[in-house]
Design a protein around this motif. Structure first.
Motif, PDB file in Angstrom:
ATOM      1  N   GLU A 123      11.380   9.842 -97.266  1.00 16.34           N
ATOM      2  CA  GLU A 123      10.871  11.260 -97.699  1.00 16.34           C
ATOM      3  C   GLU A 123       9.584  11.588 -97.058  1.00 16.34           C
ATOM      4  OE1 GLU A 123      13.134  13.367 -99.028  1.00 16.34           O
ATOM      5  OE2 GLU A 123      14.478  11.958 -99.172  1.00 16.34           O
ATOM      6  N   SER A 138       7.327  13.370 -98.961  1.00 12.55           N
ATOM      7  CA  SER A 138       6.513  13.139-100.228  1.00 12.55           C
ATOM      8  C   SER A 138       7.423  12.387-101.434  1.00 12.55           C
ATOM      9  CB  SER A 138       5.849  14.381-100.731  1.00 12.55           C
ATOM     10  OG  SER A 138       7.095  15.322-101.174  1.00 12.55           O
ATOM     11  N   VAL A 139       6.776  12.101-102.284  1.00 14.13           N
ATOM     12  CA  VAL A 139       7.321  11.302-103.320  1.00 14.13           C
ATOM     13  C   VAL A 139       6.931  11.424-104.739  1.00 14.13           C
ATOM     14  CG1 VAL A 139       6.340   9.056-103.183  1.00 14.13           C
ATOM     15  CG2 VAL A 139       8.530   8.834-104.029  1.00 14.13           C
ATOM     16  N   THR A 140       7.790  11.469-105.805  1.00 15.02           N
ATOM     17  CA  THR A 140       7.031  11.416-107.145  1.00 15.02           C
ATOM     18  C   THR A 140       6.957  10.152-107.630  1.00 15.02           C
ATOM     19  OG1 THR A 140       9.357  11.254-108.223  1.00 15.02           O
ATOM     20  CG2 THR A 140       8.546  13.758-107.520  1.00 15.02           C
ATOM     21  N   TRP A 141       6.045  10.345-108.858  1.00 20.15           N
ATOM     22  CA  TRP A 141       5.500   8.870-109.327  1.00 20.15           C
ATOM     23  C   TRP A 141       6.835   8.334-110.073  1.00 20.15           C
ATOM     24  CZ3 TRP A 141       1.000   6.548-109.315  1.00 20.15           C
ATOM     25  CH2 TRP A 141      -0.159   7.432-108.815  1.00 20.15           C
ATOM     26  N   ARG A 142       7.730   9.324-110.656  1.00 16.25           N
ATOM     27  CA  ARG A 142       9.256   8.719-111.257  1.00 16.25           C
ATOM     28  C   ARG A 142      10.030   8.069-110.130  1.00 16.25           C
ATOM     29  NH1 ARG A 142      12.447  10.509-115.774  1.00 16.25           N
ATOM     30  NH2 ARG A 142      10.867  11.962-116.096  1.00 16.25           N
ATOM     31  N   ASP A 143      10.010   8.683-109.128  1.00 16.22           N
ATOM     32  CA  ASP A 143      10.894   7.949-108.077  1.00 16.22           C
ATOM     33  C   ASP A 143      10.019   6.608-107.465  1.00 16.22           C
ATOM     34  OD1 ASP A 143      12.884   9.804-108.141  1.00 16.22           O
ATOM     35  OD2 ASP A 143      11.927  11.071-106.223  1.00 16.22           O
ATOM     36  N   ASP A 158       4.713  11.191-115.578  1.00 12.85           N
ATOM     37  CA  ASP A 158       5.760  11.687-114.937  1.00 12.85           C
ATOM     38  C   ASP A 158       6.953  10.974-115.746  1.00 12.85           C
ATOM     39  OD1 ASP A 158       6.929  13.358-113.127  1.00 12.85           O
ATOM     40  OD2 ASP A 158       6.799  11.877-111.361  1.00 12.85           O
ATOM     41  N   LEU A 180       2.038  10.939-102.718  1.00 10.46           N
ATOM     42  CA  LEU A 180       2.686  10.951-104.101  1.00 10.46           C
ATOM     43  C   LEU A 180       2.087  12.253-104.620  1.00 10.46           C
ATOM     44  CD1 LEU A 180       1.895   7.182-105.200  1.00 10.46           C
ATOM     45  CD2 LEU A 180       3.963   8.597-105.587  1.00 10.46           C
ATOM     46  N   THR A 181       2.833  12.822-105.309  1.00 14.41           N
ATOM     47  CA  THR A 181       2.711  14.280-105.917  1.00 14.41           C
ATOM     48  C   THR A 181       2.569  14.157-107.504  1.00 14.41           C
ATOM     49  OG1 THR A 181       5.181  14.830-106.185  1.00 14.41           O
ATOM     50  CG2 THR A 181       3.894  15.281-104.086  1.00 14.41           C
ATOM     51  N   SER A 182       1.661  15.025-107.804  1.00 15.76           N
ATOM     52  CA  SER A 182       1.490  14.980-109.344  1.00 15.76           C
ATOM     53  C   SER A 182       0.739  16.300-109.777  1.00 15.76           C
ATOM     54  CB  SER A 182       0.534  13.526-109.979  1.00 15.76           C
ATOM     55  OG  SER A 182       0.467  13.667-111.222  1.00 15.76           O
ATOM     56  N   GLU A 183       0.728  16.532-110.906  1.00 13.39           N
ATOM     57  CA  GLU A 183       0.195  17.680-111.417  1.00 13.39           C
ATOM     58  C   GLU A 183      -1.325  17.217-112.261  1.00 13.39           C
ATOM     59  OE1 GLU A 183       2.717  19.818-114.103  1.00 13.39           O
ATOM     60  OE2 GLU A 183       3.933  20.536-112.733  1.00 13.39           O
TER      61      GLU A 183
END
Length: 304
Positions: free
Chosen positions: A179, A181-186, A212, A260-263
């Motif tokens: 990917e 980008s990737v989420t912290w959960r992934d 996350d 990594l993406t985060s709010e």
């Protein structure tokens, strides 16, 4: 009371050993012991717990050594101020650095030494954030590059430098992961190599995972950047690393960095110094350099 008696007491408190303290002060062990004994007589207070070896300071000694550290530090500042009046800002700056900021410290020390060529810098790197503030409190460091959270701005002078964003570091052929980008959960699904849990930087990563709805249990913990990269390159582990490392080290052959993406707001890294230290021209030069490097309003670290 002689100044060297206070120096000896500070050294003994730091080294926790009579012989090592004497070596640090370049005197014999009997000379150091006798000087401290005379200080006890003059103050009419027991400073050392007596025994066959150093067993610690008495409660009175703990209070006196705090004054001694301050006096020794003020004497160092006085000497530096006199040297500054003679030839410009000079002296040795002692900085502690958390592991995640080791790739950016040159963006502070470079301009400092460029504008003040008589200044030298001694770095103590890969330190936990609480170790840095503890050494500043004991006058063993002049400042530190660390996280500006946990109420640190209430206890120290703080100078923001940049926000710490994160990438997932993997081998280029790591599993099915491809990917942009990737989420912290992934990311939490991957076997991890990361900083030790005692480090503030690691606890911040755990907070991002928890936000996350995930948790990461690393198999490998290390405070060595080289070791972390080496473990990831085997293809067995992934790691979360500060994005600034990519801008310094690039993407070594066989490795890739994925944002990594985060709010959550990215944490701030900055310089901290003791609240009473601004009287020193050397520390003022350090603080003024840091003041001109604030990049917290952008996504780019200092110097980029």
């Amino acid at each position: 009371m002689l100044f060297r008696q206070l120096e000896y007491l500070v050294a003994l408190s730091r080294e926790r050993h009579f012989t090592r303290a004497a070596q640090a002060c370049h005197v014999s062990q009997p000379a150091l012991s006798e000087a401290i004994r005379k200080l006890e007589v003059e103050l009419d207070l027991p400073l050392i717990v007596r025994g066959h070896k150093f067993e610690g300071l008495t409660p009175e000694g703990e209070q006196i050594v705090r004054w001694a550290r301050r006096i020794v530090a003020d004497q160092k500042s006085l000497q530096e101020e006199a040297a500054t009046l003679r030839s410009g800002v000079t002296g040795a700056v002692r900085l502690g650095v958390v592991p995640t900021a080791s790739a950016t410290v040159a963006d502070l020390t470079g301009p400092l030494c460029l504008h003040h060529p008589l200044v030298t810098v001694s770095l103590s790197e890969d330190l936990p954030s609480d170790e840095i503030t503890g050494r500043i409190d004991r006058f063993e460091l002049d400042g530190g590059i660390t996280y500006l959270d946990d109420g640190v701005d209430e206890r120290y002078r703080t100078f923001p430098l940049y926000r710490e964003y994160y990438d997932l570091l993997t081998a280029t052929d790591f599993g099915p992961f491809r990917e942009d980008s990737v989420t912290w959960r992934d990311a939490a699904e991957f076997p991890m190599c990361t900083l030790p849990s005692m480090m503030r930087g690691r606890r911040i990563l755990d907070e991002f995972f928890a936000y996350d709805g995930a948790a990461s249990t690393p198999q490998i913990e290390t405070d060595s950047i080289a070791s972390l990269y080496a473990h990831v390159k085997t293809g067995q582990w992934a790691s979360v690393v500060p994005r600034v490392w990519r801008q310094v080290f690039g993407e070594p052959p066989g490795l890739r960095c994925t944002p990594l993406t985060s709010e959550l707001d990215a944490p701030i890294i900055g310089l901290v110094t003791a609240r009473e230290s601004q009287g020193s021209s050397l520390i003022r030069a350090l603080e003024n350099t840091a003041r001109g490097l604030d990049r917290t309003s952008s996504a780019s670290p200092i110097g980029r």
